[in-house]
Motif scaffolding. Sequence first.
Motif, PDB file in Angstrom:
ATOM      1  N   GLU A  45       0.583  -1.089  -0.180  1.00 18.60           N
ATOM      2  CA  GLU A  45       0.125  -0.242   0.421  1.00 18.60           C
ATOM      3  C   GLU A  45       0.989   1.272   0.202  1.00 18.60           C
ATOM      4  O   GLU A  45       1.150   2.027   1.003  1.00 18.60           O
ATOM      5  CB  GLU A  45      -0.400  -0.236   1.375  1.00 18.60           C
ATOM      6  CG  GLU A  45      -1.765  -1.281   1.291  1.00 18.60           C
ATOM      7  CD  GLU A  45      -2.728  -0.945   2.800  1.00 18.60           C
ATOM      8  OE1 GLU A  45      -3.000  -0.485   2.902  1.00 18.60           O
ATOM      9  OE2 GLU A  45      -3.729  -1.710   2.469  1.00 18.60           O
ATOM     10  N   ASP A  78      -6.008   5.693  -6.016  1.00 18.97           N
ATOM     11  CA  ASP A  78      -6.905   4.314  -6.434  1.00 18.97           C
ATOM     12  C   ASP A  78      -5.804   3.365  -7.527  1.00 18.97           C
ATOM     13  O   ASP A  78      -5.920   2.349  -7.688  1.00 18.97           O
ATOM     14  CB  ASP A  78      -8.146   5.340  -7.256  1.00 18.97           C
ATOM     15  CG  ASP A  78      -9.599   5.594  -6.583  1.00 18.97           C
ATOM     16  OD1 ASP A  78      -9.531   5.268  -5.630  1.00 18.97           O
ATOM     17  OD2 ASP A  78     -10.310   5.912  -7.432  1.00 18.97           O
ATOM     18  N   ILE A  79      -4.893   3.963  -7.742  1.00 21.64           N
ATOM     19  CA  ILE A  79      -4.471   3.077  -9.238  1.00 21.64           C
ATOM     20  C   ILE A  79      -3.138   2.408  -7.642  1.00 21.64           C
ATOM     21  O   ILE A  79      -3.215   0.952  -8.259  1.00 21.64           O
ATOM     22  CB  ILE A  79      -3.293   3.728  -9.907  1.00 21.64           C
ATOM     23  CG1 ILE A  79      -4.242   4.257 -10.695  1.00 21.64           C
ATOM     24  CG2 ILE A  79      -2.253   3.693 -10.524  1.00 21.64           C
ATOM     25  CD1 ILE A  79      -3.525   5.190 -11.483  1.00 21.64           C
ATOM     26  N   GLU A  81      -3.505   1.196  -5.058  1.00 21.46           N
ATOM     27  CA  GLU A  81      -4.322   0.053  -3.687  1.00 21.46           C
ATOM     28  C   GLU A  81      -4.707  -1.171  -4.477  1.00 21.46           C
ATOM     29  O   GLU A  81      -5.412  -1.446  -4.404  1.00 21.46           O
ATOM     30  CB  GLU A  81      -5.490   1.499  -2.541  1.00 21.46           C
ATOM     31  CG  GLU A  81      -4.459   1.822  -2.019  1.00 21.46           C
ATOM     32  CD  GLU A  81      -4.415   2.596  -0.683  1.00 21.46           C
ATOM     33  OE1 GLU A  81      -6.288   2.439  -1.092  1.00 21.46           O
ATOM     34  OE2 GLU A  81      -4.320   4.031  -0.714  1.00 21.46           O
ATOM     35  N   ASP A  82      -4.955  -0.391  -6.156  1.00 21.97           N
ATOM     36  CA  ASP A  82      -5.453  -2.097  -7.011  1.00 21.97           C
ATOM     37  C   ASP A  82      -4.724  -2.817  -7.003  1.00 21.97           C
ATOM     38  O   ASP A  82      -3.339  -3.032  -7.186  1.00 21.97           O
ATOM     39  CB  ASP A  82      -5.807  -1.285  -8.589  1.00 21.97           C
ATOM     40  CG  ASP A  82      -6.645  -2.154  -9.246  1.00 21.97           C
ATOM     41  OD1 ASP A  82      -6.072  -3.113  -9.059  1.00 21.97           O
ATOM     42  OD2 ASP A  82      -7.757  -2.048  -9.702  1.00 21.97           O
ATOM     43  N   ASP A  84      -3.818  -5.191  -8.289  1.00 25.78           N
ATOM     44  CA  ASP A  84      -3.483  -5.579  -9.540  1.00 25.78           C
ATOM     45  C   ASP A  84      -2.630  -4.359 -10.161  1.00 25.78           C
ATOM     46  O   ASP A  84      -2.193  -5.076 -11.652  1.00 25.78           O
ATOM     47  CB  ASP A  84      -4.309  -5.942 -11.434  1.00 25.78           C
ATOM     48  CG  ASP A  84      -5.930  -6.773 -10.832  1.00 25.78           C
ATOM     49  OD1 ASP A  84      -5.536  -8.238 -10.089  1.00 25.78           O
ATOM     50  OD2 ASP A  84      -6.835  -6.414 -11.370  1.00 25.78           O
ATOM     51  N   ASP A 103       1.629  -3.617 -14.131  1.00 31.83           N
ATOM     52  CA  ASP A 103      -0.384  -3.225 -14.217  1.00 31.83           C
ATOM     53  C   ASP A 103      -0.808  -5.068 -14.549  1.00 31.83           C
ATOM     54  O   ASP A 103      -0.150  -4.836 -16.119  1.00 31.83           O
ATOM     55  CB  ASP A 103      -0.337  -2.102 -14.939  1.00 31.83           C
ATOM     56  CG  ASP A 103      -1.878  -1.569 -15.313  1.00 31.83           C
ATOM     57  OD1 ASP A 103      -2.469  -3.282 -14.933  1.00 31.83           O
ATOM     58  OD2 ASP A 103      -1.311  -0.589 -14.759  1.00 31.83           O
ATOM     59  N   ARG A 105      -3.547  -4.937 -14.356  1.00 32.92           N
ATOM     60  CA  ARG A 105      -5.326  -4.719 -14.824  1.00 32.92           C
ATOM     61  C   ARG A 105      -6.064  -5.484 -16.317  1.00 32.92           C
ATOM     62  O   ARG A 105      -7.177  -5.280 -16.438  1.00 32.92           O
ATOM     63  CB  ARG A 105      -5.439  -3.466 -14.362  1.00 32.92           C
ATOM     64  CG  ARG A 105      -5.360  -2.685 -13.166  1.00 32.92           C
ATOM     65  CD  ARG A 105      -5.282  -1.713 -13.211  1.00 32.92           C
ATOM     66  NE  ARG A 105      -4.509  -0.325 -13.444  1.00 32.92           N
ATOM     67  CZ  ARG A 105      -4.294   0.694 -14.396  1.00 32.92           C
ATOM     68  NH1 ARG A 105      -5.349   1.315 -13.025  1.00 32.92           N
ATOM     69  NH2 ARG A 105      -3.420   1.015 -14.353  1.00 32.92           N
TER      70      ARG A 105
END
Length: 198
Positions: A45, A78-79, A81-82, A84, A103, A105
Amino acid sequence: MLQAGFHDVPAGHIAAVVTHLEMRAAAPVRSGAGAEGLSLLRIEEPDPDWYRALFLRVGGQDWLWFSRLLLDDDALADILEDADVHVYVLRRDGLDIGLMELDFRQPGACELAFFGLVSSAIGTGAGRFMMNEAIRLAWAAPISLFHVHTCTMDSPQALDFYQRSGFVPVRRQVEVVPDPRLSGLLPETAAPHVPILK
């Protein structure tokens, strides 16, 4: 599509040639010296302030990395803590010297979204160590594509490094954006090899 020839770039903007590269199967690990004292740690995080500081140290002064600096804390969190998006820091003897972001996602793919070292670590073998780990970590997931892009504002060594690592160029684009040094996002002294045209 741009036609052949010269094209004006508006004052206050910068232009870069972007090369997209792909790896369709895990490339073999390349040996390299300089791994002593190195560790690559996933930051589960990342604090936005910590991330921005490392992002700037790695790419803001020399290579005009600025895209993540445009985001406010919530958008950046938001990015980061995603689940993926995997953020890694490269450390040598307790000092943060590199940033890597994988990444996942896009289903079945991994983008090497950010990859870089502080200037003092370039040429020490740290990049080779980090890329070997990037390839291992990316292909440990169920993917069929590992991809990255670099541009003419990045280190002049970057494109060749990615190709030696097993990535193959597949597409080229021209990107024109407002110069982040003129808005104060980066200092005017950043990336002196890219002239400022007001």
